[in-house]
Design a protein around this motif. Sequence first.
Motif, PDB file in Angstrom:
ATOM      1  N   GLU A   4      25.109 -69.274 -17.068  1.00 40.63           N
ATOM      2  CA  GLU A   4      26.187 -68.859 -17.960  1.00 40.63           C
ATOM      3  C   GLU A   4      25.806 -69.197 -19.398  1.00 40.63           C
ATOM      4  O   GLU A   4      25.525 -70.346 -19.728  1.00 40.63           O
ATOM      5  N   THR A   5      25.807 -68.185 -20.266  1.00 41.27           N
ATOM      6  CA  THR A   5      25.378 -68.386 -21.645  1.00 41.27           C
ATOM      7  C   THR A   5      26.501 -68.138 -22.653  1.00 41.27           C
ATOM      8  O   THR A   5      26.247 -68.068 -23.854  1.00 41.27           O
ATOM      9  N   GLY A   6      27.708 -68.038 -22.169  1.00 41.64           N
ATOM     10  CA  GLY A   6      28.850 -67.842 -23.063  1.00 41.64           C
ATOM     11  C   GLY A   6      30.057 -67.418 -22.262  1.00 41.64           C
ATOM     12  O   GLY A   6      29.997 -67.288 -21.035  1.00 41.64           O
ATOM     13  N   GLY A  21      22.957 -63.216 -23.484  1.00 43.36           N
ATOM     14  CA  GLY A  21      23.210 -64.231 -24.503  1.00 43.36           C
ATOM     15  C   GLY A  21      22.528 -63.909 -25.818  1.00 43.36           C
ATOM     16  O   GLY A  21      23.121 -64.042 -26.892  1.00 43.36           O
ATOM     17  N   ILE A  37      20.391 -71.407 -27.530  1.00 38.84           N
ATOM     18  CA  ILE A  37      20.925 -70.974 -26.232  1.00 38.84           C
ATOM     19  C   ILE A  37      20.815 -72.099 -25.218  1.00 38.84           C
ATOM     20  O   ILE A  37      21.754 -72.366 -24.448  1.00 38.84           O
ATOM     21  N   ILE A  96      23.564 -74.813 -25.464  1.00 40.01           N
ATOM     22  CA  ILE A  96      24.934 -74.552 -25.022  1.00 40.01           C
ATOM     23  C   ILE A  96      25.063 -74.430 -23.504  1.00 40.01           C
ATOM     24  O   ILE A  96      26.175 -74.352 -22.975  1.00 40.01           O
ATOM     25  N   LEU A  97      23.934 -74.412 -22.784  1.00 39.94           N
ATOM     26  CA  LEU A  97      23.980 -74.188 -21.332  1.00 39.94           C
ATOM     27  C   LEU A  97      24.892 -75.153 -20.576  1.00 39.94           C
ATOM     28  O   LEU A  97      25.601 -74.715 -19.657  1.00 39.94           O
ATOM     29  N   PRO A 132      28.821 -73.772 -21.894  1.00 37.51           N
ATOM     30  CA  PRO A 132      28.734 -72.491 -22.617  1.00 37.51           C
ATOM     31  C   PRO A 132      30.063 -71.963 -23.136  1.00 37.51           C
ATOM     32  O   PRO A 132      30.081 -71.131 -24.039  1.00 37.51           O
ATOM     33  N   LYS A 133      31.168 -72.413 -22.559  1.00 38.64           N
ATOM     34  CA  LYS A 133      32.476 -71.948 -23.021  1.00 38.64           C
ATOM     35  C   LYS A 133      32.994 -72.751 -24.221  1.00 38.64           C
ATOM     36  O   LYS A 133      33.933 -72.332 -24.891  1.00 38.64           O
ATOM     37  N   THR A 160      26.062 -80.091 -31.118  1.00 32.48           N
ATOM     38  CA  THR A 160      25.315 -78.906 -30.692  1.00 32.48           C
ATOM     39  C   THR A 160      24.194 -78.584 -31.668  1.00 32.48           C
ATOM     40  O   THR A 160      23.087 -78.216 -31.267  1.00 32.48           O
TER      41      THR A 160
END
Length: 235
Positions: free
Chosen positions: A160-162, A171, A191, A194-195, A198-199, A210
């Motif tokens: 999940e990337t976002g 992503g 990228i 944020i893994l 990601p949300k 971050t």
Amino acid sequence: MPSKSRAKRRKLPWYLRPFKWLLWFAVLSVVWVLVYAVVPPPVTFTMLADRNGITKDWTGLANIDRNMVRAVIAAEDGKFCTHNGFDREAIEQAIERNAQGRRMRGGSTISQQTAKNVFLWQGSGWTRYVRKVPEVWFTFLIETIWGKRRIMEVYLNVAETGIGTYGVEAGAQRYFKHGANKLTPAEAARIAAILPLPKKREAVSPSGFTRRYGNMITARIGQVRRDGLDGCVYR
């Protein structure tokens, strides 16, 4: 002629039924893993549970910039090429850290995360511990059947990337408006940063932790390159 009672199939004793179920699970799981060794996973349980929809675009590893591979190794699993799916040292450190009441932190490898993301479910609390047993089994299977290159390829496509976004191609398009084949070290690091969340984390114009974490990953990409820590992926 045999009596009707003899003609009927004898029922397995109740105490042997769990072994029958386990055998079926083992056979079906091996077939499942064999299929995904050549076929892209069409969807995962995590995707199906996502109320934000699913945006994804399967991309072969040959079309994903090597910076992205190096970034996730730098951020998630520096021993990816040398372990058999499990990093004992990281697991022991995580257990010790959690036992001391410090911030919860896992010791999962990229292989374990791939097994979880593709074949199992997310979750915390008691469901997390229930998941661990099949996670070990599926990790063993993908390490044995897929190998490192396929594990990395699948991981980079299902992670999940976002919000509602899965895989590094989707992503990269979302955050940087170009494909994953053109990621710079800084973009790949963002990228990767944020893994875990990601949300909640932002890849574009990140701030605070971050941003610092992304900068650290960018620096580590050079170390991964120099030490050949991604060599198993490109043999």
